[in-house]
Design a protein around this motif. Sequence first.
Motif, PDB file in Angstrom:
ATOM      1  N   GLU A  97       0.836  -1.004  -0.112  1.00  0.00           N
ATOM      2  CA  GLU A  97       0.078   0.256   0.013  1.00  0.00           C
ATOM      3  C   GLU A  97       0.858   1.159  -0.095  1.00  0.00           C
ATOM      4  O   GLU A  97       2.034   1.100   0.527  1.00  0.00           O
ATOM      5  CB  GLU A  97      -0.800   0.079   1.294  1.00  0.00           C
ATOM      6  N   GLU A  98       0.340   2.247  -0.355  1.00  0.00           N
ATOM      7  CA  GLU A  98       1.173   3.625  -0.545  1.00  0.00           C
ATOM      8  C   GLU A  98       2.294   3.350  -1.349  1.00  0.00           C
ATOM      9  O   GLU A  98       3.436   4.004  -0.972  1.00  0.00           O
ATOM     10  CB  GLU A  98       1.493   4.268   0.737  1.00  0.00           C
ATOM     11  N   ALA A  99       2.060   2.660  -2.600  1.00  0.00           N
ATOM     12  CA  ALA A  99       3.204   2.376  -3.439  1.00  0.00           C
ATOM     13  C   ALA A  99       3.885   3.710  -4.278  1.00  0.00           C
ATOM     14  O   ALA A  99       5.197   3.381  -4.589  1.00  0.00           O
ATOM     15  CB  ALA A  99       2.861   1.234  -4.359  1.00  0.00           C
ATOM     16  N   SER A 100       3.289   4.616  -4.465  1.00  0.00           N
ATOM     17  CA  SER A 100       3.559   5.738  -5.071  1.00  0.00           C
ATOM     18  C   SER A 100       4.884   6.265  -4.336  1.00  0.00           C
ATOM     19  O   SER A 100       5.731   7.269  -4.898  1.00  0.00           O
ATOM     20  CB  SER A 100       2.669   6.802  -5.152  1.00  0.00           C
ATOM     21  N   GLU A 101       5.138   6.285  -2.898  1.00  0.00           N
ATOM     22  CA  GLU A 101       6.051   6.783  -2.065  1.00  0.00           C
ATOM     23  C   GLU A 101       7.516   5.964  -1.939  1.00  0.00           C
ATOM     24  O   GLU A 101       8.318   6.220  -1.418  1.00  0.00           O
ATOM     25  CB  GLU A 101       5.616   6.887  -0.735  1.00  0.00           C
ATOM     26  N   VAL A 102       7.384   4.558  -2.742  1.00  0.00           N
ATOM     27  CA  VAL A 102       8.411   3.778  -2.459  1.00  0.00           C
ATOM     28  C   VAL A 102       9.276   3.556  -3.753  1.00  0.00           C
ATOM     29  O   VAL A 102       8.815   3.292  -4.820  1.00  0.00           O
ATOM     30  CB  VAL A 102       7.713   2.319  -2.097  1.00  0.00           C
ATOM     31  N   MET A 103      10.747   3.524  -3.523  1.00  0.00           N
ATOM     32  CA  MET A 103      11.299   3.383  -4.632  1.00  0.00           C
ATOM     33  C   MET A 103      11.729   1.571  -4.706  1.00  0.00           C
ATOM     34  O   MET A 103      11.566   0.899  -3.722  1.00  0.00           O
ATOM     35  CB  MET A 103      12.707   4.175  -4.414  1.00  0.00           C
ATOM     36  N   GLU A 104      12.145   1.312  -5.967  1.00  0.00           N
ATOM     37  CA  GLU A 104      12.262  -0.018  -6.238  1.00  0.00           C
ATOM     38  C   GLU A 104      13.160  -0.923  -5.276  1.00  0.00           C
ATOM     39  O   GLU A 104      12.613  -2.038  -4.821  1.00  0.00           O
ATOM     40  CB  GLU A 104      13.121  -0.079  -7.734  1.00  0.00           C
ATOM     41  N   PRO A 105      14.210  -0.490  -4.866  1.00  0.00           N
ATOM     42  CA  PRO A 105      15.036  -1.249  -3.965  1.00  0.00           C
ATOM     43  C   PRO A 105      14.317  -1.784  -2.756  1.00  0.00           C
ATOM     44  O   PRO A 105      14.388  -2.834  -2.415  1.00  0.00           O
ATOM     45  CB  PRO A 105      16.145  -0.465  -3.497  1.00  0.00           C
ATOM     46  N   ILE A 145      11.003   9.274  -8.951  1.00  0.00           N
ATOM     47  CA  ILE A 145       9.634   8.783  -9.230  1.00  0.00           C
ATOM     48  C   ILE A 145       9.556   7.277  -8.849  1.00  0.00           C
ATOM     49  O   ILE A 145      10.549   6.379  -9.008  1.00  0.00           O
ATOM     50  CB  ILE A 145       9.893   8.728 -10.786  1.00  0.00           C
ATOM     51  N   SER A 146       8.454   6.738  -8.381  1.00  0.00           N
ATOM     52  CA  SER A 146       8.552   5.272  -7.951  1.00  0.00           C
ATOM     53  C   SER A 146       8.376   4.297  -8.980  1.00  0.00           C
ATOM     54  O   SER A 146       8.069   4.704 -10.190  1.00  0.00           O
ATOM     55  CB  SER A 146       7.345   5.410  -6.865  1.00  0.00           C
ATOM     56  N   MET A 147       8.734   3.203  -8.745  1.00  0.00           N
ATOM     57  CA  MET A 147       8.406   2.080  -9.798  1.00  0.00           C
ATOM     58  C   MET A 147       6.994   2.039  -9.997  1.00  0.00           C
ATOM     59  O   MET A 147       6.520   1.730 -11.135  1.00  0.00           O
ATOM     60  CB  MET A 147       8.662   0.956  -9.120  1.00  0.00           C
ATOM     61  N   PHE A 148       6.073   2.319  -9.025  1.00  0.00           N
ATOM     62  CA  PHE A 148       4.596   2.322  -9.210  1.00  0.00           C
ATOM     63  C   PHE A 148       4.162   3.266 -10.269  1.00  0.00           C
ATOM     64  O   PHE A 148       3.538   3.219 -11.342  1.00  0.00           O
ATOM     65  CB  PHE A 148       3.804   2.828  -7.862  1.00  0.00           C
ATOM     66  N   GLN A 149       4.788   4.709 -10.199  1.00  0.00           N
ATOM     67  CA  GLN A 149       4.495   5.549 -11.189  1.00  0.00           C
ATOM     68  C   GLN A 149       5.152   5.354 -12.455  1.00  0.00           C
ATOM     69  O   GLN A 149       4.482   5.575 -13.596  1.00  0.00           O
ATOM     70  CB  GLN A 149       5.171   7.027 -10.637  1.00  0.00           C
ATOM     71  N   ARG A 150       6.357   4.795 -12.655  1.00  0.00           N
ATOM     72  CA  ARG A 150       7.012   4.349 -13.881  1.00  0.00           C
ATOM     73  C   ARG A 150       6.046   3.396 -14.582  1.00  0.00           C
ATOM     74  O   ARG A 150       5.878   3.280 -15.753  1.00  0.00           O
ATOM     75  CB  ARG A 150       8.484   3.671 -13.664  1.00  0.00           C
ATOM     76  N   ILE A 152       2.735   3.012 -14.196  1.00  0.00           N
ATOM     77  CA  ILE A 152       1.498   3.394 -14.568  1.00  0.00           C
ATOM     78  C   ILE A 152       1.495   4.231 -15.761  1.00  0.00           C
ATOM     79  O   ILE A 152       0.727   4.311 -16.687  1.00  0.00           O
ATOM     80  CB  ILE A 152       1.050   4.312 -13.425  1.00  0.00           C
ATOM     81  N   GLU A 153       2.819   5.272 -15.883  1.00  0.00           N
ATOM     82  CA  GLU A 153       3.087   6.157 -17.089  1.00  0.00           C
ATOM     83  C   GLU A 153       3.849   5.589 -18.038  1.00  0.00           C
ATOM     84  O   GLU A 153       4.278   6.212 -18.924  1.00  0.00           O
ATOM     85  CB  GLU A 153       3.512   7.423 -16.250  1.00  0.00           C
ATOM     86  N   ALA A 154       3.910   4.146 -18.098  1.00  0.00           N
ATOM     87  CA  ALA A 154       4.792   3.575 -19.128  1.00  0.00           C
ATOM     88  C   ALA A 154       4.111   3.628 -20.504  1.00  0.00           C
ATOM     89  O   ALA A 154       2.906   3.737 -20.551  1.00  0.00           O
ATOM     90  CB  ALA A 154       4.956   2.028 -18.852  1.00  0.00           C
ATOM     91  N   PRO A 155       4.998   3.825 -21.609  1.00  0.00           N
ATOM     92  CA  PRO A 155       4.171   4.122 -22.945  1.00  0.00           C
ATOM     93  C   PRO A 155       3.749   2.807 -23.200  1.00  0.00           C
ATOM     94  O   PRO A 155       4.028   1.620 -22.600  1.00  0.00           O
ATOM     95  CB  PRO A 155       5.510   4.324 -23.734  1.00  0.00           C
ATOM     96  N   ASP A 156       2.866   2.892 -24.154  1.00  0.00           N
ATOM     97  CA  ASP A 156       1.988   1.548 -24.870  1.00  0.00           C
ATOM     98  C   ASP A 156       2.944   0.580 -25.243  1.00  0.00           C
ATOM     99  O   ASP A 156       2.559  -0.647 -24.948  1.00  0.00           O
ATOM    100  CB  ASP A 156       1.206   1.772 -25.866  1.00  0.00           C
ATOM    101  N   SER A 159       3.898  -1.162 -21.882  1.00  0.00           N
ATOM    102  CA  SER A 159       2.721  -1.168 -20.952  1.00  0.00           C
ATOM    103  C   SER A 159       2.908  -2.473 -19.856  1.00  0.00           C
ATOM    104  O   SER A 159       3.252  -3.603 -20.166  1.00  0.00           O
ATOM    105  CB  SER A 159       1.400  -1.266 -21.629  1.00  0.00           C
ATOM    106  N   PHE A 160       2.461  -2.358 -18.770  1.00  0.00           N
ATOM    107  CA  PHE A 160       2.372  -3.422 -17.733  1.00  0.00           C
ATOM    108  C   PHE A 160       0.655  -3.380 -17.044  1.00  0.00           C
ATOM    109  O   PHE A 160       0.158  -2.342 -17.287  1.00  0.00           O
ATOM    110  CB  PHE A 160       3.332  -3.024 -16.592  1.00  0.00           C
ATOM    111  N   PRO A 161       0.122  -4.630 -16.764  1.00  0.00           N
ATOM    112  CA  PRO A 161      -0.996  -4.778 -16.533  1.00  0.00           C
ATOM    113  C   PRO A 161      -1.222  -4.049 -15.404  1.00  0.00           C
ATOM    114  O   PRO A 161      -0.695  -4.360 -14.494  1.00  0.00           O
ATOM    115  CB  PRO A 161      -1.088  -6.305 -16.208  1.00  0.00           C
ATOM    116  N   SER A 162      -2.284  -2.891 -15.551  1.00  0.00           N
ATOM    117  CA  SER A 162      -2.662  -2.141 -14.221  1.00  0.00           C
ATOM    118  C   SER A 162      -4.105  -1.682 -14.577  1.00  0.00           C
ATOM    119  O   SER A 162      -4.752  -1.667 -15.433  1.00  0.00           O
ATOM    120  CB  SER A 162      -1.457  -1.142 -14.266  1.00  0.00           C
TER     121      SER A 162
END
Length: 166
Positions: A97-105, A145-150, A152-156, A159-162
């Motif tokens: 939860e709150e994944a937008s605040e978390v970096m990949e590592p 930029i969090s992995m979550f945001q990357r 969500i905003e990935a180009p088509d 794309s990643f299932p979301s």
Amino acid sequence: TSLGSFREPKAWNWDMSFEERWNQCYLLMETLRRTFHDSLSVVKKGIMLARKDLHQAKVAARARAYEHRWVIGGTMVGCITRLESIRASRPFAVLIEEASEVMEPLVFSCLSGSTMKLEMIGDHRQLQPSVGDRFDFERANKINISMFQRLIEAPDTHSFPSTVLS
């Protein structure tokens, strides 16, 4: 001058010279110091082993709360504070939860070898991850930029299932 050899205190008497008495006191203090030092080393080792055993017992006790749980979820802070317990439970899925605040590592640190599914929940338009006071460094290296945001905003093309809920 030589200190001589140590005599047991019961063998001391007033016929000894002042220097002999002083040397015997010094040798007694040195003997006691060495004994104390050796005893302290044994106690320190015992404490270290006890602390390690206590830590392992706490991890095992916390892991029992996750035993036979296929899905484990929580905030990143919750996952990190229970990291060993979560890994020991070998979950199939981890929900963050709150994944937008978390970096990949940090995200990857919560996964175990048995984790097959990762679910991230958050709002990529809210708080971003931060690395202390290094604002310019964060922006130049795009680590704010969090992995979550990357994802969500990935180009088509990448794309990643979301699912984005409004």
